[in-house]
Design a protein around this motif. Structure first.
Motif, PDB file in Angstrom:
ATOM      1  N   LYS A 164      24.853 -22.289 -36.362  1.00 30.26           N
ATOM      2  CA  LYS A 164      23.686 -22.533 -36.344  1.00 30.26           C
ATOM      3  C   LYS A 164      23.280 -23.739 -35.647  1.00 30.26           C
ATOM      4  O   LYS A 164      23.868 -24.678 -35.693  1.00 30.26           O
ATOM      5  CB  LYS A 164      23.006 -22.579 -37.813  1.00 30.26           C
ATOM      6  N   LYS A 169      32.463 -13.851 -32.354  1.00 26.45           N
ATOM      7  CA  LYS A 169      31.645 -14.097 -33.700  1.00 26.45           C
ATOM      8  C   LYS A 169      32.652 -13.624 -34.852  1.00 26.45           C
ATOM      9  O   LYS A 169      32.583 -14.341 -35.870  1.00 26.45           O
ATOM     10  CB  LYS A 169      30.508 -13.355 -33.723  1.00 26.45           C
ATOM     11  N   THR A 202      33.885 -14.201 -40.046  1.00 28.06           N
ATOM     12  CA  THR A 202      32.634 -14.230 -39.382  1.00 28.06           C
ATOM     13  C   THR A 202      31.972 -15.378 -39.247  1.00 28.06           C
ATOM     14  O   THR A 202      32.023 -16.247 -40.122  1.00 28.06           O
ATOM     15  CB  THR A 202      31.741 -13.427 -40.039  1.00 28.06           C
ATOM     16  N   ASP A 236      29.215 -17.674 -37.879  1.00 25.68           N
ATOM     17  CA  ASP A 236      27.806 -17.701 -37.457  1.00 25.68           C
ATOM     18  C   ASP A 236      27.307 -19.225 -37.168  1.00 25.68           C
ATOM     19  O   ASP A 236      27.159 -20.062 -38.256  1.00 25.68           O
ATOM     20  CB  ASP A 236      26.850 -17.219 -38.720  1.00 25.68           C
TER      21      ASP A 236
END
Length: 206
Positions: A206, A138, A202, A204
């Protein structure tokens, strides 16, 4: 969504090699011209279409082509990075090893990017091709070191981190900076200066 957080710091070095930034400028100009042509053609097609469903399809095709163009351009930029790295390595081999000078260790004025560190930070964020970064983690990090030459150009961009693809994209972004730095000075004379740019990405999904 991928979010990029950048912390800037700097340290000094006495190394001095010329930057081959023209390689990156030529690649970007070439693909920007093609994007412009594609945009005009899709706009003509979009404006001439009256059916809402078909307009949506045209828009989707346009976004698909633009994303493919980004990927193709990135491949060309990787090639430019390899050529530049080879040229700089050859220059390093030819260069006589020099002792670190007092002015390089203690410049009276540090090198500065137009608009300051915030402008540098934002431009790196804008130039980073995050779709070219592949990671199962991540959060990934890299430290990018580069030389600000006496003429304000940059050279010897090297990123050191665990993720090779992030390192590569960070190096391309630095070489692609639009502006030159104001060089560091010692007693009014320009001198080489090294920046260190820690980057944290980072991711992320979805």
């Amino acid at each position: 969504m991928k979010t990029l957080f950048i912390i800037l710091s700097c340290f000094i070095s006495s190394f001095c090699l010329s930057q081959q930034k023209e390689e990156f400028r030529l690649v970007k100009n070439y693909y920007n011209q093609h994007r412009s042509m594609l945009s005009k053609e899709f706009k003509k097609k979009f404006d001439a279409e009256s059916n809402t469903t078909k307009k949506t399809e045209i828009k989707g095709d346009f976004l698909f082509f633009m994303k493919k163009m980004d990927s193709i351009e990135n491949t060309a930029l990787i090639g430019a990075l390899l050529r530049v790295r080879n040229l700089e390595d050859l220059q390093t081999l030819k260069k006589v090893k020099e002792n670190v000078s007092e002015k390089s260790l203690n410049p009276q004025k540090a090198a500065d990017y137009p608009g300051g560190l915030n402008s540098l930070r934002q431009e790196v964020v804008d130039l980073l091709y995050v779709d070219g970064v592949y990671s199962k983690e991540k959060t990934i990090k890299t430290d990018v070191a580069f030389i600000v030459e006496k003429d304000g150009s940059i050279s010897n961009v090297h990123a050191q981190g665990d993720n090779f693809t992030f390192n590569r994209q960070a190096e391309i972004a630095l070489y692609s900076l639009a502006e030159k730095f104001s060089p560091a000075t010692f007693n009014g004379d320009p001198t080489s200066y090294r920046f260190k740019l820690p980057l944290t990405l980072t991711m992320d999904e979805k």
